[in-house]
Design a protein around this motif. Structure first.
Motif, PDB file in Angstrom:
ATOM      1  N   ALA A  75       0.861  -1.181   0.000  1.00 48.67           N
ATOM      2  CA  ALA A  75       0.000   0.000   0.000  1.00 48.67           C
ATOM      3  C   ALA A  75       0.892   1.224   0.000  1.00 48.67           C
ATOM      4  O   ALA A  75       1.989   1.208   0.565  1.00 48.67           O
ATOM      5  CB  ALA A  75      -0.912   0.013   1.218  1.00 48.67           C
ATOM      6  N   SER A  76       0.428   2.288  -0.622  1.00 49.05           N
ATOM      7  CA  SER A  76       1.265   3.476  -0.731  1.00 49.05           C
ATOM      8  C   SER A  76       0.427   4.717  -0.979  1.00 49.05           C
ATOM      9  O   SER A  76      -0.609   4.652  -1.651  1.00 49.05           O
ATOM     10  CB  SER A  76       2.270   3.302  -1.885  1.00 49.05           C
ATOM     11  N   ALA A  77       0.921   5.845  -0.448  1.00 45.54           N
ATOM     12  CA  ALA A  77       0.365   7.141  -0.838  1.00 45.54           C
ATOM     13  C   ALA A  77       0.907   7.567  -2.191  1.00 45.54           C
ATOM     14  O   ALA A  77       0.407   8.515  -2.785  1.00 45.54           O
ATOM     15  CB  ALA A  77       0.707   8.194   0.214  1.00 45.54           C
ATOM     16  N   GLY A  92      12.038  -8.332 -12.450  1.00 44.85           N
ATOM     17  CA  GLY A  92      11.189  -9.456 -12.809  1.00 44.85           C
ATOM     18  C   GLY A  92      10.129  -9.824 -11.798  1.00 44.85           C
ATOM     19  O   GLY A  92       9.613 -10.943 -11.820  1.00 44.85           O
ATOM     20  N   HIS A  93       9.742  -8.894 -10.918  1.00 38.64           N
ATOM     21  CA  HIS A  93       8.728  -9.163  -9.903  1.00 38.64           C
ATOM     22  C   HIS A  93       7.461  -8.377 -10.228  1.00 38.64           C
ATOM     23  O   HIS A  93       7.533  -7.172 -10.492  1.00 38.64           O
ATOM     24  CB  HIS A  93       9.215  -8.733  -8.516  1.00 38.64           C
ATOM     25  N   ALA A  94       6.311  -9.036 -10.162  1.00 40.71           N
ATOM     26  CA  ALA A  94       5.040  -8.326 -10.290  1.00 40.71           C
ATOM     27  C   ALA A  94       4.757  -7.552  -9.017  1.00 40.71           C
ATOM     28  O   ALA A  94       5.036  -8.024  -7.909  1.00 40.71           O
ATOM     29  CB  ALA A  94       3.915  -9.317 -10.564  1.00 40.71           C
ATOM     30  N   CYS A  95       4.196  -6.355  -9.161  1.00 38.39           N
ATOM     31  CA  CYS A  95       3.965  -5.476  -8.013  1.00 38.39           C
ATOM     32  C   CYS A  95       2.557  -4.889  -8.096  1.00 38.39           C
ATOM     33  O   CYS A  95       2.218  -4.199  -9.064  1.00 38.39           O
ATOM     34  CB  CYS A  95       5.002  -4.357  -8.016  1.00 38.39           C
ATOM     35  N   THR A  96       1.741  -5.181  -7.092  1.00 38.61           N
ATOM     36  CA  THR A  96       0.403  -4.618  -6.992  1.00 38.61           C
ATOM     37  C   THR A  96       0.385  -3.601  -5.861  1.00 38.61           C
ATOM     38  O   THR A  96       0.797  -3.919  -4.737  1.00 38.61           O
ATOM     39  CB  THR A  96      -0.645  -5.710  -6.711  1.00 38.61           C
ATOM     40  N   VAL A  97      -0.069  -2.400  -6.162  1.00 36.66           N
ATOM     41  CA  VAL A  97      -0.086  -1.317  -5.173  1.00 36.66           C
ATOM     42  C   VAL A  97      -1.530  -0.902  -4.914  1.00 36.66           C
ATOM     43  O   VAL A  97      -2.268  -0.583  -5.844  1.00 36.66           O
ATOM     44  CB  VAL A  97       0.708  -0.093  -5.658  1.00 36.66           C
ATOM     45  N   PHE A  98      -1.920  -0.904  -3.643  1.00 44.00           N
ATOM     46  CA  PHE A  98      -3.218  -0.367  -3.243  1.00 44.00           C
ATOM     47  C   PHE A  98      -3.012   1.067  -2.764  1.00 44.00           C
ATOM     48  O   PHE A  98      -2.113   1.344  -1.966  1.00 44.00           O
ATOM     49  CB  PHE A  98      -3.826  -1.214  -2.128  1.00 44.00           C
ATOM     50  N   ALA A 109      -0.483   7.836 -11.618  1.00 45.15           N
ATOM     51  CA  ALA A 109      -0.024   7.673 -12.998  1.00 45.15           C
ATOM     52  C   ALA A 109       1.413   7.196 -13.047  1.00 45.15           C
ATOM     53  O   ALA A 109       1.791   6.353 -13.870  1.00 45.15           O
ATOM     54  CB  ALA A 109      -0.188   8.990 -13.760  1.00 45.15           C
ATOM     55  N   ALA A 110       2.244   7.727 -12.149  1.00 43.89           N
ATOM     56  CA  ALA A 110       3.658   7.336 -12.128  1.00 43.89           C
ATOM     57  C   ALA A 110       3.814   5.871 -11.742  1.00 43.89           C
ATOM     58  O   ALA A 110       4.635   5.152 -12.329  1.00 43.89           O
ATOM     59  CB  ALA A 110       4.425   8.227 -11.173  1.00 43.89           C
ATOM     60  N   MET A 111       3.051   5.405 -10.766  1.00 44.33           N
ATOM     61  CA  MET A 111       3.139   3.995 -10.374  1.00 44.33           C
ATOM     62  C   MET A 111       2.757   3.087 -11.531  1.00 44.33           C
ATOM     63  O   MET A 111       3.417   2.069 -11.789  1.00 44.33           O
ATOM     64  CB  MET A 111       2.260   3.728  -9.150  1.00 44.33           C
ATOM     65  N   ARG A 112       1.708   3.450 -12.233  1.00 46.38           N
ATOM     66  CA  ARG A 112       1.295   2.631 -13.391  1.00 46.38           C
ATOM     67  C   ARG A 112       2.346   2.677 -14.483  1.00 46.38           C
ATOM     68  O   ARG A 112       2.660   1.657 -15.112  1.00 46.38           O
ATOM     69  CB  ARG A 112      -0.059   3.131 -13.903  1.00 46.38           C
ATOM     70  N   ARG A 113       2.904   3.831 -14.718  1.00 43.92           N
ATOM     71  CA  ARG A 113       3.936   3.968 -15.755  1.00 43.92           C
ATOM     72  C   ARG A 113       5.160   3.111 -15.441  1.00 43.92           C
ATOM     73  O   ARG A 113       5.824   2.601 -16.347  1.00 43.92           O
ATOM     74  CB  ARG A 113       4.329   5.439 -15.874  1.00 43.92           C
ATOM     75  N   GLU A 117       0.538  -2.687 -10.951  1.00 47.12           N
ATOM     76  CA  GLU A 117      -0.912  -2.758 -11.033  1.00 47.12           C
ATOM     77  C   GLU A 117      -1.446  -1.964  -9.851  1.00 47.12           C
ATOM     78  O   GLU A 117      -1.144  -2.279  -8.696  1.00 47.12           O
ATOM     79  CB  GLU A 117      -1.408  -4.195 -10.946  1.00 47.12           C
ATOM     80  N   VAL A 118      -2.190  -0.908 -10.120  1.00 49.82           N
ATOM     81  CA  VAL A 118      -2.654  -0.014  -9.060  1.00 49.82           C
ATOM     82  C   VAL A 118      -4.147  -0.224  -8.845  1.00 49.82           C
ATOM     83  O   VAL A 118      -4.938  -0.169  -9.787  1.00 49.82           O
ATOM     84  CB  VAL A 118      -2.370   1.460  -9.410  1.00 49.82           C
TER      85      VAL A 118
END
Length: 317
Positions: A75-77, A92-98, A109-113, A117-118
């Protein structure tokens, strides 16, 4: 239970961190010093690929703490999520951010870029973190919590080593969110500049970390009402509080007006557009000038990702 930050690992950390995050500039300005009544030594962490110090710790974490190809959830601001996405996806790691439904759109937008996966959930950071933790457990993925992973703090601690090597200082004023920055800087400064006073800063509208450290027990608040989204903590991490108390000499709170005044002065004197959480160190100096008068004071300008509305407000000031 968090692993305690260790000096020897901070000293070794730079070997694993992308050099674009290291050796950031130290800014000074005589006119700014005159306005503040002290000599300011500002470590500028806004010009790297994610506009934040978070790249240091996330680089170290991705290099040392993950199994090959291991996916993760956090999770992140916004800034931590950017750092983790960049460091993880490149390896090579998948990263999902809530993130909260109210999160800064520039950071989303920056996290997605950067390949994350946000997912948006909840009204604030701590609500998003609750959802992220439950999701990680439900799908059996690693949950990475900013503030508990030792590598995140140890990467941040490289800032302190660079500061101590660049100029002597009498005090350092450190932003306090979930605590990775304070843990890293405090651990390093206690060893390399033991004379220096370490002062942590929260927003008055998000006092949970100050209340918890001051009382020595977990204090949650119903709201975290501040423009400084990077330190808008409602629910501290109980297991880190004793270590964070040892990493600082005091915790102070600053008002919203003082935070924006600091942003304006930083932009005027240093030419840096810093987000609210990155300006609270200067806000603390403005709030208590007698405490810092005539001293050499270090701080970190640690976020360059302003929302469009905040950037417009700053440039119009």
């Amino acid at each position: 239970m968090p692993t305690q930050t260790r000096l020897e690992r901070i000293i070794d950390a730079s070997r694993y961190i992308d050099p674009v995050f290291l050796d950031s500039p130290t800014l000074t300005n005589a006119a700014f010093d005159a306005a503040l009544g002290c000599q300011l030594i500002a470590k500028d962490e806004t010009a790297n690929p994610i506009g934040s110090f978070k790249g240091r710790g996330t680089e170290l974490f991705a290099a040392l703490a993950l199994q090959p190809g291991e996916p993760m959830v956090c999770a992140s601001a916004g800034n931590f999520g950017q750092g983790l996405a960049r460091a993880a996806v490149r390896r090579g790691h998948a990263c999902t951010v809530f993130a909260a439904e109210t999160a800064n759109p520039v950071k989303l937008a920056a996290m997605r870029r950067l390949g994350a996966e946000v997912r948006l959930a909840g009204a604030d950071f701590d609500a998003a973190k609750d959802v992220a933790r439950r999701h990680a457990a439900a799908v059996d993925l690693r949950f990475v919590e900013d503030g508990t992973e030792a590598e995140l703090a140890e990467g941040a601690g490289t800032l302190a080593l660079e500061l101590a090597a660049s100029a002597p200082f009498d005090a350092i004023v450190v932003q306090l969110g979930n605590g990775a920055l304070l843990a890293g800087i405090g651990t390093a400064i206690r060893h390399v500049a033991p004379h220096a006073e370490i002062i942590a800063v929260v927003a008055a509208g998000a006092p949970a970390m100050k209340l918890s450290i001051d009382t020595g027990q977990l204090v949650e608040t119903a709201h975290a009402d501040t423009i400084a989204d990077g330190i808008a903590v409602r629910v501290p991490i109980a297991a880190t509080l004793a270590h964070l108390r040892a990493c600082c000499d005091d915790v102070v709170a600053v008002s919203e007006a003082r935070i924006f005044e600091a942003m304006r002065l930083i932009h005027h004197h240093l030419g840096v557009a810093v987000e609210p959480s990155g300006a609270v160190g200067v806000a603390a100096i403005l709030d208590d000038p007698e405490r810092f008068a005539g001293r050499r004071v270090a701080t970190i300008l640690c976020g360059g990702n302003l929302s469009p509305a905040m950037r417009e407000r700053l440039l119009a000031a």
